[in-house]
Motif scaffolding. Structure first.
Motif, PDB file in Angstrom:
ATOM      1  N   ALA A 168     -14.952 -35.512 -30.355  1.00 51.44           N
ATOM      2  CA  ALA A 168     -14.817 -36.209 -31.485  1.00 51.44           C
ATOM      3  C   ALA A 168     -14.979 -35.169 -32.525  1.00 51.44           C
ATOM      4  O   ALA A 168     -15.479 -34.123 -32.387  1.00 51.44           O
ATOM      5  CB  ALA A 168     -15.818 -37.164 -31.771  1.00 51.44           C
ATOM      6  N   ASP A 169     -14.329 -35.541 -33.756  1.00 58.59           N
ATOM      7  CA  ASP A 169     -14.535 -34.697 -34.981  1.00 58.59           C
ATOM      8  C   ASP A 169     -15.779 -34.382 -35.462  1.00 58.59           C
ATOM      9  O   ASP A 169     -16.207 -33.146 -36.142  1.00 58.59           O
ATOM     10  CB  ASP A 169     -13.849 -35.217 -36.087  1.00 58.59           C
ATOM     11  N   SER A 170     -16.737 -35.307 -35.186  1.00 58.73           N
ATOM     12  CA  SER A 170     -18.028 -35.053 -35.668  1.00 58.73           C
ATOM     13  C   SER A 170     -18.788 -33.707 -35.289  1.00 58.73           C
ATOM     14  O   SER A 170     -19.553 -33.301 -36.110  1.00 58.73           O
ATOM     15  CB  SER A 170     -19.046 -36.241 -35.278  1.00 58.73           C
ATOM     16  N   MET A 171     -18.486 -33.668 -33.969  1.00 58.38           N
ATOM     17  CA  MET A 171     -19.230 -32.139 -33.620  1.00 58.38           C
ATOM     18  C   MET A 171     -18.238 -31.355 -32.821  1.00 58.38           C
ATOM     19  O   MET A 171     -18.608 -30.127 -32.418  1.00 58.38           O
ATOM     20  CB  MET A 171     -20.204 -32.462 -32.350  1.00 58.38           C
ATOM     21  N   LYS A 172     -17.016 -31.507 -33.139  1.00 57.13           N
ATOM     22  CA  LYS A 172     -15.900 -30.505 -32.808  1.00 57.13           C
ATOM     23  C   LYS A 172     -16.263 -29.063 -33.233  1.00 57.13           C
ATOM     24  O   LYS A 172     -16.522 -28.989 -34.363  1.00 57.13           O
ATOM     25  CB  LYS A 172     -14.452 -30.934 -33.346  1.00 57.13           C
ATOM     26  N   GLY A 173     -16.199 -28.149 -32.578  1.00 59.34           N
ATOM     27  CA  GLY A 173     -16.324 -26.539 -32.895  1.00 59.34           C
ATOM     28  C   GLY A 173     -17.893 -26.130 -32.504  1.00 59.34           C
ATOM     29  O   GLY A 173     -18.000 -25.005 -32.277  1.00 59.34           O
ATOM     30  N   ARG A 174     -18.867 -27.199 -32.304  1.00 60.99           N
ATOM     31  CA  ARG A 174     -20.128 -26.961 -31.947  1.00 60.99           C
ATOM     32  C   ARG A 174     -20.378 -27.266 -30.687  1.00 60.99           C
ATOM     33  O   ARG A 174     -21.761 -26.986 -30.192  1.00 60.99           O
ATOM     34  CB  ARG A 174     -20.930 -27.468 -33.080  1.00 60.99           C
ATOM     35  N   VAL A 175     -19.706 -27.990 -29.936  1.00 61.32           N
ATOM     36  CA  VAL A 175     -19.836 -28.590 -28.763  1.00 61.32           C
ATOM     37  C   VAL A 175     -18.757 -27.984 -27.428  1.00 61.32           C
ATOM     38  O   VAL A 175     -17.695 -28.112 -28.044  1.00 61.32           O
ATOM     39  CB  VAL A 175     -19.929 -30.042 -28.566  1.00 61.32           C
ATOM     40  N   SER A 176     -19.052 -27.932 -26.477  1.00 63.54           N
ATOM     41  CA  SER A 176     -18.019 -27.741 -25.439  1.00 63.54           C
ATOM     42  C   SER A 176     -18.640 -28.611 -24.211  1.00 63.54           C
ATOM     43  O   SER A 176     -19.713 -28.452 -23.842  1.00 63.54           O
ATOM     44  CB  SER A 176     -18.036 -26.226 -25.022  1.00 63.54           C
ATOM     45  N   ILE A 177     -17.763 -29.240 -23.514  1.00 65.44           N
ATOM     46  CA  ILE A 177     -17.970 -30.185 -22.218  1.00 65.44           C
ATOM     47  C   ILE A 177     -17.260 -29.461 -21.153  1.00 65.44           C
ATOM     48  O   ILE A 177     -15.900 -29.066 -21.387  1.00 65.44           O
ATOM     49  CB  ILE A 177     -17.313 -31.593 -22.462  1.00 65.44           C
ATOM     50  N   PHE A 178     -17.798 -29.155 -19.959  1.00 65.68           N
ATOM     51  CA  PHE A 178     -17.494 -28.429 -18.977  1.00 65.68           C
ATOM     52  C   PHE A 178     -18.010 -28.680 -17.541  1.00 65.68           C
ATOM     53  O   PHE A 178     -19.006 -29.592 -17.508  1.00 65.68           O
ATOM     54  CB  PHE A 178     -17.580 -26.917 -19.101  1.00 65.68           C
ATOM     55  N   ARG A 179     -17.341 -28.711 -16.600  1.00 72.83           N
ATOM     56  CA  ARG A 179     -17.955 -28.990 -15.124  1.00 72.83           C
ATOM     57  C   ARG A 179     -18.695 -27.717 -14.652  1.00 72.83           C
ATOM     58  O   ARG A 179     -18.018 -26.534 -14.709  1.00 72.83           O
ATOM     59  CB  ARG A 179     -16.562 -29.198 -14.102  1.00 72.83           C
ATOM     60  N   ASP A 180     -19.843 -27.817 -14.258  1.00 68.99           N
ATOM     61  CA  ASP A 180     -20.696 -26.733 -13.630  1.00 68.99           C
ATOM     62  C   ASP A 180     -20.454 -27.004 -11.897  1.00 68.99           C
ATOM     63  O   ASP A 180     -21.314 -27.922 -11.538  1.00 68.99           O
ATOM     64  CB  ASP A 180     -21.909 -26.723 -14.020  1.00 68.99           C
ATOM     65  N   THR A 181     -19.769 -26.094 -11.592  1.00 71.20           N
ATOM     66  CA  THR A 181     -19.178 -26.363  -9.935  1.00 71.20           C
ATOM     67  C   THR A 181     -20.667 -25.722  -9.171  1.00 71.20           C
ATOM     68  O   THR A 181     -20.920 -26.436  -8.138  1.00 71.20           O
ATOM     69  CB  THR A 181     -18.220 -25.590  -9.600  1.00 71.20           C
ATOM     70  N   ALA A 182     -21.445 -25.160  -9.772  1.00 67.25           N
ATOM     71  CA  ALA A 182     -22.722 -24.685  -9.054  1.00 67.25           C
ATOM     72  C   ALA A 182     -23.762 -25.795  -8.936  1.00 67.25           C
ATOM     73  O   ALA A 182     -24.315 -25.790  -7.897  1.00 67.25           O
ATOM     74  CB  ALA A 182     -23.287 -23.522  -9.708  1.00 67.25           C
ATOM     75  N   THR A 183     -23.999 -26.566 -10.024  1.00 71.05           N
ATOM     76  CA  THR A 183     -24.825 -27.603 -10.045  1.00 71.05           C
ATOM     77  C   THR A 183     -24.214 -29.117  -9.649  1.00 71.05           C
ATOM     78  O   THR A 183     -24.979 -30.248  -9.502  1.00 71.05           O
ATOM     79  CB  THR A 183     -25.641 -27.665 -11.143  1.00 71.05           C
ATOM     80  N   ASN A 184     -22.738 -28.990  -9.775  1.00 73.72           N
ATOM     81  CA  ASN A 184     -22.053 -30.335  -9.657  1.00 73.72           C
ATOM     82  C   ASN A 184     -22.377 -31.364 -10.806  1.00 73.72           C
ATOM     83  O   ASN A 184     -22.663 -32.419 -10.459  1.00 73.72           O
ATOM     84  CB  ASN A 184     -22.257 -30.964  -8.239  1.00 73.72           C
ATOM     85  N   THR A 185     -22.522 -30.872 -11.748  1.00 72.59           N
ATOM     86  CA  THR A 185     -22.744 -31.647 -13.309  1.00 72.59           C
ATOM     87  C   THR A 185     -21.544 -31.411 -14.003  1.00 72.59           C
ATOM     88  O   THR A 185     -21.004 -30.397 -14.304  1.00 72.59           O
ATOM     89  CB  THR A 185     -24.079 -31.501 -13.835  1.00 72.59           C
ATOM     90  N   ILE A 186     -21.730 -32.338 -14.920  1.00 72.14           N
ATOM     91  CA  ILE A 186     -20.638 -32.376 -16.278  1.00 72.14           C
ATOM     92  C   ILE A 186     -21.909 -31.884 -17.450  1.00 72.14           C
ATOM     93  O   ILE A 186     -22.509 -32.908 -17.801  1.00 72.14           O
ATOM     94  CB  ILE A 186     -20.149 -33.696 -16.679  1.00 72.14           C
ATOM     95  N   ASP A 187     -21.653 -30.701 -17.940  1.00 77.57           N
ATOM     96  CA  ASP A 187     -22.404 -30.288 -19.136  1.00 77.57           C
ATOM     97  C   ASP A 187     -21.982 -30.260 -20.394  1.00 77.57           C
ATOM     98  O   ASP A 187     -20.968 -30.284 -20.518  1.00 77.57           O
ATOM     99  CB  ASP A 187     -22.940 -28.616 -18.601  1.00 77.57           C
ATOM    100  N   LEU A 188     -22.991 -30.421 -21.326  1.00 80.36           N
ATOM    101  CA  LEU A 188     -22.666 -30.647 -22.665  1.00 80.36           C
ATOM    102  C   LEU A 188     -23.263 -29.166 -23.514  1.00 80.36           C
ATOM    103  O   LEU A 188     -24.752 -29.546 -23.643  1.00 80.36           O
ATOM    104  CB  LEU A 188     -22.929 -31.842 -23.239  1.00 80.36           C
ATOM    105  N   GLN A 189     -22.433 -28.264 -23.772  1.00 81.08           N
ATOM    106  CA  GLN A 189     -23.286 -27.086 -24.531  1.00 81.08           C
ATOM    107  C   GLN A 189     -23.183 -27.580 -26.001  1.00 81.08           C
ATOM    108  O   GLN A 189     -22.022 -27.693 -26.493  1.00 81.08           O
ATOM    109  CB  GLN A 189     -22.557 -25.745 -24.264  1.00 81.08           C
TER     110      GLN A 189
END
Length: 115
Positions: A60-81
């Protein structure tokens, strides 16, 4: 039955960073999308980011550039940095998985940005 659980919330100072995790359990067959939302008191739930089974993130534009969504294969989670957090980022952050059986939401994890 699919279940969703968020973790990683807490208190962070303005300008700080936080990483949230979304863990799912149960059988999710076929195509799915995992999304992060947030909801502040007396405000509507707001979409932040999503990622599909095939790893094409959307923001979304509201937090674009400040957030990153990715898959952490070590923990099998979807993380939001989340980086460079502001006081108005204070909210409950909620994970959702959209799958063949429907939608499953987590209970959320609280993020408070304050000095």
């Amino acid at each position: 039955q699919v279940q969703v659980e968020e973790s990683g919330g807490g208190l962070v100072q303005p300008g700080g960073s936080l990483r949230l995790s979304c863990a799912t359990s149960g059988t999710v067959g076929g195509f799915y999308v995992v999304s992060w939302y947030r909801q502040a008191p007396e405000k509507e739930r707001e979409f932040i980011a999503s990622i599909s089974k095939f790893d094409n993130p959307a923001y979304a534009d509201s937090m674009k550039g400040r957030v990153s969504i990715f898959r952490d294969t070590a923990t099998n989670t979807i993380d939001l940095q989340m980086n460079n957090l502001h006081a108005n980022d204070t909210a409950t952050y909620i994970c959702r998985i959209t799958h063949g059986g429907g939608d499953t939401w987590g209970q959320g994890t609280q993020v408070t940005v304050s000095s």
